[in-house]
Design a protein around this motif. Structure first.
Motif, PDB file in Angstrom:
ATOM      1  N   ASN A 216     -18.305  -2.334  -2.252  1.00  0.00           N
ATOM      2  CA  ASN A 216     -17.424  -2.714  -1.147  1.00  0.00           C
ATOM      3  C   ASN A 216     -15.993  -2.990  -1.589  1.00  0.00           C
ATOM      4  N   ILE A 217     -15.512  -2.198  -2.535  1.00  0.00           N
ATOM      5  CA  ILE A 217     -14.100  -2.255  -2.901  1.00  0.00           C
ATOM      6  C   ILE A 217     -13.283  -1.683  -1.747  1.00  0.00           C
ATOM      7  N   PRO A 218     -12.319  -2.424  -1.219  1.00  0.00           N
ATOM      8  CA  PRO A 218     -11.539  -1.902  -0.090  1.00  0.00           C
ATOM      9  C   PRO A 218     -10.648  -0.747  -0.524  1.00  0.00           C
ATOM     10  N   PRO A 219     -10.194   0.064   0.428  1.00  0.00           N
ATOM     11  CA  PRO A 219      -9.299   1.181   0.078  1.00  0.00           C
ATOM     12  C   PRO A 219      -8.065   0.706  -0.678  1.00  0.00           C
ATOM     13  N   ILE A 220      -7.634   1.520  -1.622  1.00  0.00           N
ATOM     14  CA  ILE A 220      -6.467   1.203  -2.442  1.00  0.00           C
ATOM     15  C   ILE A 220      -5.233   1.839  -1.820  1.00  0.00           C
ATOM     16  N   GLU A 221      -4.128   1.101  -1.790  1.00  0.00           N
ATOM     17  CA  GLU A 221      -2.870   1.691  -1.323  1.00  0.00           C
ATOM     18  C   GLU A 221      -2.289   2.536  -2.454  1.00  0.00           C
ATOM     19  N   ILE A 222      -2.316   3.839  -2.272  1.00  0.00           N
ATOM     20  CA  ILE A 222      -1.861   4.762  -3.309  1.00  0.00           C
ATOM     21  C   ILE A 222      -0.479   5.283  -2.947  1.00  0.00           C
ATOM     22  N   ARG A 223       0.447   5.116  -3.871  1.00  0.00           N
ATOM     23  CA  ARG A 223       1.819   5.583  -3.658  1.00  0.00           C
ATOM     24  C   ARG A 223       2.161   6.608  -4.740  1.00  0.00           C
ATOM     25  N   VAL A 224       1.669   7.786  -4.557  1.00  0.00           N
ATOM     26  CA  VAL A 224       1.916   8.882  -5.488  1.00  0.00           C
ATOM     27  C   VAL A 224       2.676   9.956  -4.734  1.00  0.00           C
ATOM     28  N   SER A 225       3.790  10.407  -5.299  1.00  0.00           N
ATOM     29  CA  SER A 225       4.595  11.424  -4.627  1.00  0.00           C
ATOM     30  C   SER A 225       5.022  12.484  -5.640  1.00  0.00           C
ATOM     31  N   GLY A 226       5.508  13.590  -5.130  1.00  0.00           N
ATOM     32  CA  GLY A 226       5.930  14.671  -6.006  1.00  0.00           C
ATOM     33  C   GLY A 226       4.775  15.234  -6.812  1.00  0.00           C
ATOM     34  N   ILE A 227       3.604  15.371  -6.170  1.00  0.00           N
ATOM     35  CA  ILE A 227       2.398  15.812  -6.878  1.00  0.00           C
ATOM     36  C   ILE A 227       2.482  17.306  -7.165  1.00  0.00           C
ATOM     37  N   GLN A 228       2.188  17.674  -8.384  1.00  0.00           N
ATOM     38  CA  GLN A 228       2.257  19.068  -8.794  1.00  0.00           C
ATOM     39  C   GLN A 228       0.895  19.539  -9.283  1.00  0.00           C
ATOM     40  N   ASN A 229       0.693  20.847  -9.243  1.00  0.00           N
ATOM     41  CA  ASN A 229      -0.490  21.471  -9.842  1.00  0.00           C
ATOM     42  C   ASN A 229      -1.791  20.992  -9.191  1.00  0.00           C
ATOM     43  N   ILE A 230      -1.824  20.960  -7.849  1.00  0.00           N
ATOM     44  CA  ILE A 230      -3.066  20.520  -7.205  1.00  0.00           C
ATOM     45  C   ILE A 230      -3.675  21.591  -6.296  1.00  0.00           C
ATOM     46  N   HIS A 231      -2.878  22.516  -5.745  1.00  0.00           N
ATOM     47  CA  HIS A 231      -3.381  23.582  -4.868  1.00  0.00           C
ATOM     48  C   HIS A 231      -4.119  23.002  -3.650  1.00  0.00           C
ATOM     49  N   LYS A 232      -3.782  21.770  -3.288  1.00  0.00           N
ATOM     50  CA  LYS A 232      -4.352  21.121  -2.115  1.00  0.00           C
ATOM     51  C   LYS A 232      -3.250  20.274  -1.493  1.00  0.00           C
ATOM     52  N   THR A 233      -3.483  19.739  -0.323  1.00  0.00           N
ATOM     53  CA  THR A 233      -2.439  18.928   0.302  1.00  0.00           C
ATOM     54  C   THR A 233      -2.320  17.586  -0.403  1.00  0.00           C
TER      55      THR A 233
END
Length: 621
Positions: free
Chosen positions: A385-402
């Motif tokens: 029951n770990i709550p969702p983490i606020e993720i602040r990642v931008s400028g993501i490269q090399n993922i081929h996904k949104t």
């Protein structure tokens, strides 16, 4: 202040000593000394008195109208016609307080100053940026036997190092009584090129813990902090401590730094709590490094004690706290311009490393004892029951996904430690036939969902390998770089954490297969009756899939539908002995007919022969 908000900050500082700088404002001085703004307004009132005039409104506006210029520190004293030496005498009243006998004395450092000085002595903090003019921080450090290097705009640039070899105090607005002070809005608009360059290097190289600073009047410093239009690579995060009634963080700072905000009552309370949390973490680390072997030995020693129930819960809960603190450390989920594959895999490895000792401890308990079921179940409930983490990642490269899919994939990894501990303890319990512990692992823990009211549901849909790590399956297995290559990554990770409990890899694999099968049946109990061939004609649910992402020669959940499916021989043998071995336990609620019905539904869903167990079903089943 919410105590749990301090945990991620404590982890960050403890794990990265001298990599977080402090940015301190007047709030750290506890209100004992006036701010530069208050001093400026009071000096202007003195000027008006000398001119025989009365100020009814804003002193700053009065000065602008009277003298047709912006007030500055040198300008105020020129207007006061202060001679050399007079400045210090005039300012002395602002930097001293009356003692009980009416004498003017310098105030002493606050508890916040003294706590920070202690953290410097312990090697946690090495750089302090402050807007304060006073010497309270320096005096607190001297009381600890530390002679800081004080840096101002007048300092030699060679002194302006970001290397954490000595404690440095950067007094951006001046050092009373050694330099002019930046007090007025005009003074605070800008800084010399060398101090701007130094601050820019600090804000790039260090994380920041900001406390006691409103940023309301320090327009030049805000501009530097926000990057002044430059592209700055930040290696660590920014934590901003704010009182509930304080002014909002400037928009340009929020936009550029995305600081993590912590609501505090006072600076004294914040630093005391932070230091206390760090002390617990460091004491725990220093006494005995928690390698997997150390974790196993701790549990074994505790189980040999006359009353292990007095010590083992604290041992397990402390390590669980450690893992949860690591997972919830939102500072770990902030980055810009990252390689998506590398960042995802690094996050996965970090979670494996932090969880390994706890997984080994849980496995050791499950292997050697069948009575600590509440402890095992409670631990899993917390991890699940770990709550969702606020993720602040931008400028993501090399993922081929949104980007959104990537962030969601990262968020799901927060339950990876739960999966590791669940597998390690469950495989160990299978190995030694501890059926009460198995029940505490596969059926008792619940996931809590909130839709107005808290609802407890089985965890299997959320805590399975496909759900948690399926997003990065190709990266984890390496098949994005080596197409067609088979891998058994996950089972190798688990085996590394608990290999001391098994004579060889073959014995481990047999227990792993059995545990996965039992977990799948626990999931099927909640589904009710299954249509024949349901799992051959549609996608196999995540809880029924194997730990492998390639075709397994036995497990139905992973083989292609065209294959002739069957359960592995060792699992068939296990099922044949189950009725006798599990008799009298709480396994599947103490009713083996529940297990048997799920077992038959499994065979029906995959269209395979159902191995016999000797367990009868009620006539109405």
């Amino acid at each position: 202040m919410i105590p749990d908000d301090i945990i991620p900050v404590a982890f960050a500082v403890a794990s990265s000593p001298k990599r977080y700088a402090l940015l301190l404002g007047s709030g750290v001085s506890g209100g004992n000394l006036p701010t530069g703004k208050k001093i400026t307004k009071d000096l202007i009132r003195r000027i008006a008195d000398l001119s025989g005039e009365q100020i009814d409104g804003d002193p700053l506006e009065w000065y602008r109208n009277r003298y047709r210029e912006e007030p500055t520190f040198p300008g105020l004293f020129e207007t006061l016609r202060a001679r050399d030496g007079d400045e210090e005498a005039i300012l002395d009243d602002y930097f001293t307080i009356p003692d009980p006998e009416g004498r003017r004395v310098a105030p002493g450092p606050t508890p916040a100053h003294r706590t920070i000085a202690a953290m410097v002595k312990e090697g946690l903090i090495g750089l302090i940026v402050t807007t304060n003019f006073d010497d309270l921080m320096e005096r607190a450090l001297l009381d600890q036997g530390i002679q800081p290097v004080v840096i101002t705009e007048l300092s030699d640039p060679e002194m302006m190092s970001v290397f954490p070899d000595r404690c440095r105090i950067v007094k951006v607005n001046g050092d009373y009584p050694s330099t002019d002070l930046k007090m007025t809005p005009e003074d605070l608009k800008d800084y010399s090129p060398k101090i701007k360059d130094y601050l820019d290097r600090i804000f790039s190289e260090y994380g920041l813990i900001i406390c006691g600073w409103s940023a309301q009047d320090d327009t030049g410093l805000v501009k530097i902090l926000a990057g002044d239009g430059a592209q700055r690579v930040r290696r660590y995060s920014t934590i901003w401590c704010r009182r509930k009634d304080s002014t909002p963080i400037p928009e340009e700072v929020v936009r550029e730094l995305r600081p993590s905000e912590i609501e505090i009552a006072t600076a004294d309370e914040f630093f005391e709590e932070l230091s206390s949390r760090i002390e617990v973490l460091r004491r725990y680390d220093h006494r005995e490094p928690m390698s997997v072997s150390t974790a196993v030995q701790k549990v074994k020693r505790t189980l040999r004690e006359p009353k292990p129930e007095l010590m083992l819960p604290d041992l397990i809960r402390d390590e669980t706290d450690r893992v949860i603190g690591f997972i919830r450390d939102r500072l770990r989920y902030q980055a810009t311009g990252v390689d998506g594959r590398a960042y995802y895999l690094a996050t996965l490895r970090d979670l494996e490393n932090i969880t390994a000792p706890l997984a080994a401890m849980a496995a050791t308990v499950a292997y050697h004892d069948d009575t600590f079921t509440d402890l095992i179940s409670d631990m899993l409930v917390r991890l699940i029951n770990i709550p969702p983490i606020e993720i602040r990642v931008s400028g993501i490269q090399n993922i081929h996904k949104t980007d959104q899919d990537y962030i969601e994939g990262l968020s799901r990894l927060r339950r990876y430690p739960a999966l590791l501990v669940l597998y390690a303890s469950g495989i160990a319990a299978v190995r030694t036939g501890h059926f009460d512990t198995l029940e505490a692992i596969v059926r008792r823990p619940k996931e809590y969902r909130y839709g107005g009211l808290r609802k407890a549901v089985p965890y299997h849909d959320s805590v399975n390998l496909q759900e948690i790590a399926g997003f990065g399956a190709d990266w984890i297995t390496g098949t994005d770089e080596r197409p067609g290559e088979e891998t058994d990554y996950f089972s190798r990770v688990i085996y590394t954490m608990m290999q001391g409990l098994f004579p060889n890899r073959y014995a481990f694999n047999e227990s792993l297969d059995t545990f996965e099968y039992i977990t799948g049946l626990a999931y099927l109990v909640e589904l009710g009756d299954i249509a024949p061939g349901a799992f051959r004609s549609s996608a196999v649910p995540g809880p029924l899939r194997s730990r492998n992402w390639h075709r397994h020669p036995y497990l139905p959940g992973i083989s292609a539908p065209a294959h002739i499916l069957s359960l592995p021989p060792h699992l068939i043998a296990y099922l044949g002995d189950l009725k006798q071995r599990a008799a009298g336990s709480n396994f599947f609620g103490g009713d083996l007919s529940v297990f048997e019905k799920a077992h038959r539904n499994y065979a029906k869903g995959f269209g395979i022969d159902c191995p016999g167990t000797g367990i009868d079903l009620p006539d109405d089943a």
